[in-house]
Scaffold this motif. Structure first.
Motif, short mmCIF file in Angstrom:
data_model
loop_
_atom_site.label_atom_id
_atom_site.label_comp_id
_atom_site.label_asym_id
_atom_site.label_seq_id
_atom_site.Cartn_x
_atom_site.Cartn_y
_atom_site.Cartn_z
N GLY A 152 0.84 -1.20 0.00
CA GLY A 152 0.00 0.00 0.00
C GLY A 152 0.87 1.25 0.00
N ASP A 153 0.23 2.41 0.16
CA ASP A 153 0.95 3.69 0.08
C ASP A 153 2.15 3.72 1.02
OD1 ASP A 153 -0.83 4.79 -1.76
OD2 ASP A 153 -2.21 5.39 -0.16
N LEU A 154 3.34 3.97 0.47
CA LEU A 154 4.53 4.07 1.32
C LEU A 154 4.63 5.48 1.90
CD1 LEU A 154 7.38 2.03 -0.36
CD2 LEU A 154 5.67 1.35 1.28
N GLU A 208 8.17 1.62 5.11
CA GLU A 208 6.95 1.62 5.90
C GLU A 208 5.80 2.15 5.06
OE1 GLU A 208 6.69 2.39 9.92
OE2 GLU A 208 8.85 2.54 10.28
N SER A 209 4.74 1.38 5.06
CA SER A 209 3.54 1.82 4.36
C SER A 209 2.55 2.31 5.41
CB SER A 209 2.92 0.67 3.58
OG SER A 209 2.32 -0.24 4.47
N VAL A 210 1.39 2.78 4.95
CA VAL A 210 0.34 3.15 5.90
C VAL A 210 0.01 1.97 6.80
CG1 VAL A 210 -0.72 5.06 4.65
CG2 VAL A 210 -1.27 2.73 3.99
N LYS A 211 0.23 0.76 6.32
CA LYS A 211 -0.12 -0.43 7.09
C LYS A 211 0.92 -0.86 8.10
CE LYS A 211 -1.68 -3.03 3.38
NZ LYS A 211 -1.76 -4.32 2.69
N ALA A 212 2.19 -1.00 7.62
CA ALA A 212 3.18 -1.68 8.46
C ALA A 212 4.59 -1.35 8.01
CB ALA A 212 2.95 -3.19 8.38
N ALA A 213 5.54 -1.70 8.88
CA ALA A 213 6.96 -1.58 8.56
C ALA A 213 7.47 -2.92 8.05
CB ALA A 213 7.74 -1.16 9.80
#
Lengths: 130, 344
Positions: A38-40, A62-67
């Motif tokens: 997703g978006d970084l 790191e994205s909006v979701k996770a590293a």
């Protein structure tokens, strides 16, 4: 369907590696990887001069979701990280094989590239992951 | 798609950041049918809610359509759930909208309690819910309902009305103007398509989370849980202490905490640099360590922000530990963003 350029080498962890004409290797994450993340929002490339072994963690994305860690496809010395990603991590989303490259390595043993997947094998891996 | 409390839900429909920005600048659509809707009616419904909720539904007396935000506490003063209760007039009683993640705990509790008191209570699983959020939300409603939308457009925040088969509240979880529409599930797909055609951007759980974080809104299971009191979660304002004789569940425990002064409090942090400070990361302060309860990149702020539970005595020196490095952070009063404007 994500892009898998023919002229690159790939890892099972979704990094790509490109052998440049000057003997260096450029590394990034694949189109499939950026799509999954997703978006970084943040990329931390390694510092110049860092010595890496193959499959060693060398950068953080790191994205909006996770590293997630990025693992070096081959061993060698870091020539530079992509500084443009400091202000524009989204380049990895928009142009993963171009402006979104993450680091450049001077390989210790260029033949390590032969251990990596070619485009067809990587495409198959992505298809299997569904 | 991800699993959320047993519901298969989209994290995003393409780009979480684009969805986030659409809500701040235009309007976004959220399928929030996972939220639990419970209707409660009968003589004694008011008394039951006055006993179970930390906020006081007496504030809704004689004001049908009005809504109230409240925590549902355990005897220890911990937060079982947070919910919105709508008054629907004497005959129809109350509509309660609570979280999906706590459904298995909360619905049996409410329904059993209602049955014990001889009240009419029902979990309305046949209802779906669509949130329309953003400055253009009123225009979207008008586009879909035409002149019939007028009573909905006249609503003020935390008011509700009924329109055809839909129940519409001027509520939301984004810090923007907007509506939450509860309607029969079989009609929800059509409404969704019409709102989409009218210009609403479909938004997933990811944008829902980054929008509520910027709006400084708590998420149950993160800012609060059964071990955390509303006083340690920045929700003091939702506890109705008056009248003193209203003995709601958890009151004694909360009063003891209040006398001693809470040990912890919730603050907002704007973190230096670009690296997101995520849930679970340690926060160092001048009065000991705290923890980030929600955190991430805030698209409208253009920086990482976080909500953090810190020692109540902390007054500065905030540093977040990100991958073994201390990164300075600035304490702020949430919301970070409200009505499209960055406030920190």
């Amino acid at each position: 369907m994500s892009q898998v350029p023919e002229d690159l080498k790939y890892t099972r962890n979704h990094e790509w590696a490109r052998a440049e004409a000057d003997g260096t290797v450029t590394v990034g994450i694949t189109d499939h990887a950026q799509e999954t993340l997703g978006d970084l929002v943040f990329v931390e490339p390694p510092e110049e001069g860092t010595e890496l072994r193959a499959e060693e963690a060398c950068a953080v994305v790191e994205s909006v979701k996770a590293a997630s860690d990025v693992y070096s496809p081959i061993g060698g010395e870091v020539i530079q990280g992509n500084e443009a990603l400091g202000d524009s991590p989204e380049l990895v989303n928009s142009d993963p094989y171009g402006e979104g490259w993450i680091l450049q390595i001077r390989p210790a043993d260029p033949s390590e590239l032969d251990n990596l997947l070619d485009a067809a094998a990587y495409q198959e891996l992505v298809a299997d992951e569904g | 798609m991800v699993d959320f409390a047993g519901w298969a839900m989209p994290l995003h429909y393409g780009s979480q950041i684009a969805e986030h920005e659409a809500v701040r600048s235009h309007a976004g659509l959220f399928d929030v049918s996972h939220m639990a809707v419970t209707d409660l009616a009968g003589e004694g419904a008011r008394a039951m809610l006055r006993e179970l909720l930390a906020n006081d539904v007496a504030k809704l007396d004689g004001r049908p359509g009005r809504a109230l935000y409240s925590c549902l506490l355990n005897e220890q003063g911990g937060v079982i759930d947070d919910l919105i209760v709508y008054a629907r007039g004497e005959e129809r009683g109350y509509r309660i909208i609570s979280n999906a993640a706590t459904r298995e705990r909360v619905l049996p509790y409410l329904l059993d309690e209602a049955q014990r008191r001889g009240l009419d209570a029902a979990a309305r699983d046949e209802l779906a819910m669509i949130a329309v959020q953003g400055p253009q939300a009123p225009a979207l409603l008008e586009a879909v309902y035409g002149a019939a939308a007028e009573p909905a457009l006249a609503l003020r925040p935390f008011q509700s009305t009924e329109l055809e088969a839909a129940f519409i509240g001027r509520t939301g979880y984004t810090g923007e103007d907007g509506f939450e529409i509860v309607l029969p599930a079989e009609r929800s797909a059509e409404l969704w398509h019409r709102l989409h055609e009218a210009g609403g951007t479909p938004c997933g759980l990811g944008a829902r989370d980054s929008l509520r974080l910027e709006a400084g809104l708590n998420l149950n299971g993160h800012e609060m849980d059964e071990q955390t009191s509303p006083l340690a979660a920045g929700l003091d304002w939702t506890v109705a202490w008056e009248p003193a004789e209203r003995d709601f569940v958890g009151r004694q425990a909360l009063e003891a905490q209040r006398r001693q002064g809470p040990q912890q409090r919730l603050i907002g942090l704007v973190v230096e640099g670009r690296a997101p400070a995520r849930e679970g990361y340690t926060v160092r302060t001048d009065a000991g360590e705290g923890v980030i309860t929600s955190g991430g990149y805030a698209p409208s702020v253009g920086a990482p922000v976080a909500l953090a539970r810190v020692p109540a005595a902390a007054s500065g020196g905030y540093r977040v530990v990100i991958r073994n490095r201390e990164v300075p952070a600035r304490a702020v009063q949430p919301p970070f963003v409200r009505h499209g404007k960055v406030r920190v």
